[in-house]
Design an enzyme around this catalytic site. Structure first.
Site, PDB file in Angstrom:
ATOM      1  CG  ASP A  60       0.475 -20.245   1.433  1.00 54.16           C
ATOM      2  OD1 ASP A  60       1.180 -19.876   2.401  1.00 54.16           O
ATOM      3  OD2 ASP A  60       0.947 -20.889   0.480  1.00 54.16           O
TER       4      ASP A  60
ATOM      5  CE  LYS B  81       3.961 -17.579  -0.343  1.00 58.61           C
ATOM      6  NZ  LYS B  81       3.131 -18.795  -0.246  1.00 58.61           N
TER       7      LYS B  81
ATOM      8  CE1 TYR C 241      -2.971  -3.157   1.055  1.00 59.55           C
ATOM      9  CE2 TYR C 241      -4.475  -1.303   1.127  1.00 59.55           C
ATOM     10  CZ  TYR C 241      -4.253  -2.664   1.062  1.00 59.55           C
ATOM     11  OH  TYR C 241      -5.324  -3.526   1.025  1.00 59.55           O
TER      12      TYR C 241
ATOM     13  CG  ASP D 199      -7.373  -5.429   2.556  1.00 63.97           C
ATOM     14  OD1 ASP D 199      -8.358  -5.034   3.197  1.00 63.97           O
ATOM     15  OD2 ASP D 199      -7.351  -5.502   1.316  1.00 63.97           O
TER      16      ASP D 199
HETATM   17 MG    MG Z   1     -10.317  -4.490   3.164  1.00 61.83          MG
END
Ligand code: MG
Ligand code: NAI
Length: 339
Positions: free
Chosen positions: A205, A172, A124, A229
């Site tokens: 994951d 990750k 972001y 998110d």
């Molecule tokens: Mg969201």
């Protein structure tokens, strides 16, 4: 004394759920001096600016905002104002608690998790390039030591305050060896300062799978912006959907309270949105202000009203409109506060 706070109705279902939340907050007896300001698509259409100077100036003064969701154009158009606000006021910690309420039809009973999402960097950060000639698009996943240290430390401190026993860092780092690796190694460093909280890590994951089969094994989660998110919507799905999960964006001297969900254009203007998510954000705002009794009253009232399925909104199988639900809840809050 009334608290000065910026109030942003926002887009889509925003004005409906914001009005409902103000009704419930005012029922606690805590007084707010709301400074209403525009942002998002509605502000863009009205003024040509999705984040008007007046809105920024208001938050600059109040350092406190309750905001409805804001629509962000997909693929092109202006950058997300939500992200812009979190970055402008350096609200680096995004808290997303996820607790089962009665009658919410989630796949599990008694889910009680909290997610701490890094809120200012990662994918972001807004560092994107497009090579038109070769048709190559890059989005930079910026992870910094400063950004990672402060979110991990915030997560440990807040988890400790809440009596949480375990913090799981999600990453990750097997693939994103630099950015994921830095975040993970900082997590391990800081964990040494908190021997009273068990620390472990999971690859994203695997974590997604773990959360949908055994959420009770987890307690608190800290992760980078994009993973946070995605996982927070997944976690909302564990407790009845996006209608019920609130969120707080906290910085060192400013806090913005909003729901996890977006502007829900599919149901906007119909008066059927569930305002619980933003009401739970309002409850977090009360706690942030030290108004613990008022916050407890809101949570207790939610539990009570959720005991009666018909009082709920349509997403949870009830028949109430947004404002009917808010009025029922506000009445219950007033009873609890008066008792
Ligand atoms: Mg969201
Ligand atoms: P969304 O969260 O708005 O909606 C997803 C689904 O959940 C829809 O079916 C919607 O009807 C339902 N839903 C969401 N909130 C609900 C509520 N309170 N009560 C009942 N049902 C509810 O996600 P979507 O459709 O992906 O995004 C719509 C817009 O919202 C986009 O422009 C997006 O950028 C923006 N957005 C803004 C956020 C914010 O302001 N913090 C966060 C997420 C998305």
């Amino acid at each position: 004394m009334a608290y000065s706070a910026t109030l942003i109705p926002g887009d889509g279902i925003g004005p409906e759920v914001v009005r409902a939340t103000v009704t419930v907050l005012e029922a606690t007896g805590v007084e707010f001096d709301w400074d209403e300001q525009q942002a998002g698509l509605s502000a863009f259409e009205a003024t040509g600016d999705p984040l008007p100077e007046a809105t920024l100036a208001s938050i600059e003064t109040t350092r406190l905002a309750l905001k409805g969701p804001l629509t962000t154009p997909i693929g092109s158009g202006f950058r997300s104002v939500n992200v812009g606000l979190r970055q402008a006021f350096d609200c680096y910690a995004n808290l997303r608690p996820c607790v089962t309420l009665p009658n919410t039809q989630g796949p599990f009973e008694g889910v009680d998790l909290i997610l701490y999402r890094e809120n200012t960097e990662g994918l972001y950060a807004g560092i994107e390039y497009f090579d038109e000639r070769n048709q190559i698009a890059d989005s930079i996943n910026r992870i910094t030591r400063k950004g990672s240290e402060r979110i991990v430390r915030y997560a440990f401190e807040d988890a400790k305050r809440r009596g949480r026993k375990r913090l799981t860092l999600v990453h990750k780092a097997n693939i994103l060896k630099e950015s994921g690796g830095l975040f993970l190694s900082i997590g391990r460093e800081i964990a040494e300062e908190y021997p009273e909280i068990a620390f472990d890590d999971r690859i994203i994951d695997n974590m997604a799978m773990q959360l949908v089969i055994r959420p009770d094994e987890y307690d608190a989660i800290v992760t980078t912006n994009m993973f946070g998110d995605i996982l927070s919507d997944l976690m909302a799905g564990l407790v009845g959907g996006l209608g019920v999960t609130g969120s707080a964006n906290i910085g060192d001297d400013c806090a913005l309270f909003e729901a996890v969900h977006g502007s829900a254009p599919d149901i906007a203007g119909k008066g059927i949105a569930n305002p619980t998510a933003l009401i739970r954000s309002g409850e977090m705002m009360l706690r942030y202000l030290g108004e613990t009794a008022a916050a407890d009253a809101v949570f207790q009232a939610l539990r009570d009203v959720y005991g009666e399925k018909a009082s709920l909104t349509g997403d949870l199988g009830g028949t109430a409109t947004t404002s009917e639900f808010a009025d029922t809840l506000a009445a219950r809050v007033r009873q609890i506060v008066a008792a």
